[in-house]
Design a protein around this motif. Structure first.
Motif, mmCIF file in Angstrom:
data_model
loop_
_atom_site.group_PDB
_atom_site.id
_atom_site.type_symbol
_atom_site.label_atom_id
_atom_site.label_comp_id
_atom_site.label_asym_id
_atom_site.label_seq_id
_atom_site.Cartn_x
_atom_site.Cartn_y
_atom_site.Cartn_z
ATOM 1 N N SER A 146 -0.144 5.228 7.396
ATOM 2 C CA SER A 146 -0.500 6.659 7.341
ATOM 3 C C SER A 146 0.737 7.542 7.494
ATOM 4 O O SER A 146 0.776 8.467 8.289
ATOM 5 N N ALA A 147 1.763 7.214 6.700
ATOM 6 C CA ALA A 147 3.031 7.948 6.785
ATOM 7 C C ALA A 147 3.400 8.495 5.414
ATOM 8 O O ALA A 147 3.255 7.811 4.409
ATOM 9 N N THR A 148 3.877 9.740 5.422
ATOM 10 C CA THR A 148 4.356 10.383 4.201
ATOM 11 C C THR A 148 5.807 10.788 4.422
ATOM 12 O O THR A 148 6.180 11.240 5.494
ATOM 13 N N GLN A 202 0.824 -1.210 0.000
ATOM 14 C CA GLN A 202 0.000 0.000 0.000
ATOM 15 C C GLN A 202 0.860 1.263 0.000
ATOM 16 O O GLN A 202 0.609 2.216 0.718
ATOM 17 N N ASP A 203 1.884 1.259 -0.856
ATOM 18 C CA ASP A 203 2.785 2.397 -1.026
ATOM 19 C C ASP A 203 2.484 3.114 -2.329
ATOM 20 O O ASP A 203 2.277 2.473 -3.363
ATOM 21 N N HIS A 230 3.819 7.923 0.052
ATOM 22 C CA HIS A 230 2.864 7.782 1.147
ATOM 23 C C HIS A 230 2.530 6.309 1.311
ATOM 24 O O HIS A 230 2.308 5.602 0.334
ATOM 25 N N ASN A 231 2.509 5.832 2.565
ATOM 26 C CA ASN A 231 2.107 4.475 2.882
ATOM 27 C C ASN A 231 0.752 4.549 3.565
ATOM 28 O O ASN A 231 0.630 5.116 4.655
ATOM 29 N N PHE A 232 -0.267 3.987 2.907
ATOM 30 C CA PHE A 232 -1.626 4.043 3.440
ATOM 31 C C PHE A 232 -1.792 3.173 4.678
ATOM 32 O O PHE A 232 -2.558 3.510 5.581
ATOM 33 N N ARG A 233 -1.082 2.057 4.749
ATOM 34 C CA ARG A 233 -1.193 1.151 5.886
ATOM 35 C C ARG A 233 -0.702 1.814 7.170
ATOM 36 O O ARG A 233 -1.292 1.683 8.226
#
Length: 185
Positions: free
Chosen positions: A105-107, A77-78, A100-103
């Protein structure tokens, strides 16, 4: 091969020269060119050090002035937006990206300096070779060669041997095999 002056046993030729033709990465890439863009699905299989699999969706412009590419990895999920490799010198490239990684929630953003030369304590060449089998079917091979050039030395009147020879080392490997299938409309 004679024993060295330090009392160590010399290495065998098998230890000095090693060529590994079993790739650690196998990529199967499907591409579709649509109105100035290339959309791709990459299936990436990793053999070493652990078995792993990744899938990527890639979108990038076809023009030679292409400055970016967009990647999405559904398993992790990147989402990433990467610049093209920017030449800093003849052998040094810079690439910058934001993702951004949705899993999680990091940008964040990354940068990477790459070169085809250099290694850890010895010389290294890394390269990719492409072979076009027919229109729309390409094979790419990523290979690496780590080497120490042979060296001949000698001395007279110093207590050292008159003639010494270090036969060098070569460790070459085929690291990546890519099959690229492109559909052009």
């Amino acid at each position: 091969m004679e024993p060295s002056s330090s009392g160590e046993e010399p290495m065998s030729w098998d230890e000095l020269y090693n060529i590994n033709l079993m790739p650690s990465e196998l990529f199967l890439k499907f591409r579709k060119e649509i109105e100035g863009f290339r959309f791709g699905v990459n299936l990436e299989f990793y053999n070493a050090p652990i078995n792993d699999y990744q899938a990527k969706l890639v979108l990038k412009p076809l023009s030679h002035e292409r400055r970016w590419k967009f990647m999405y990895e559904p398993i992790h999920q990147d989402v990433r937006l990467l610049s093209k490799k920017i030449p800093v010198t003849k052998f040094l490239n810079l690439q910058v990206g934001i993702g951004h990684n949705f899993r999680m929630s990091a940008t964040g953003w990354k940068w990477k300096l790459t070169t085809c030369l250099g290694g850890d304590g010895f010389s290294r060449i890394r390269n990719k070779t492409s072979i076009g089998l027919c229109p729309g079917v390409d094979f790419r091979f990523g290979w690496r060669a780590d080497y120490v050039l042979p060296e001949i030395t000698g001395a007279l009147g110093t207590g050292e041997s008159l003639f010494n020879m270090n036969s060098g080392r070569l460790q070459a490997s085929l690291d990546r095999v890519e099959v690229v299938l492109t559909h052009i409309s």
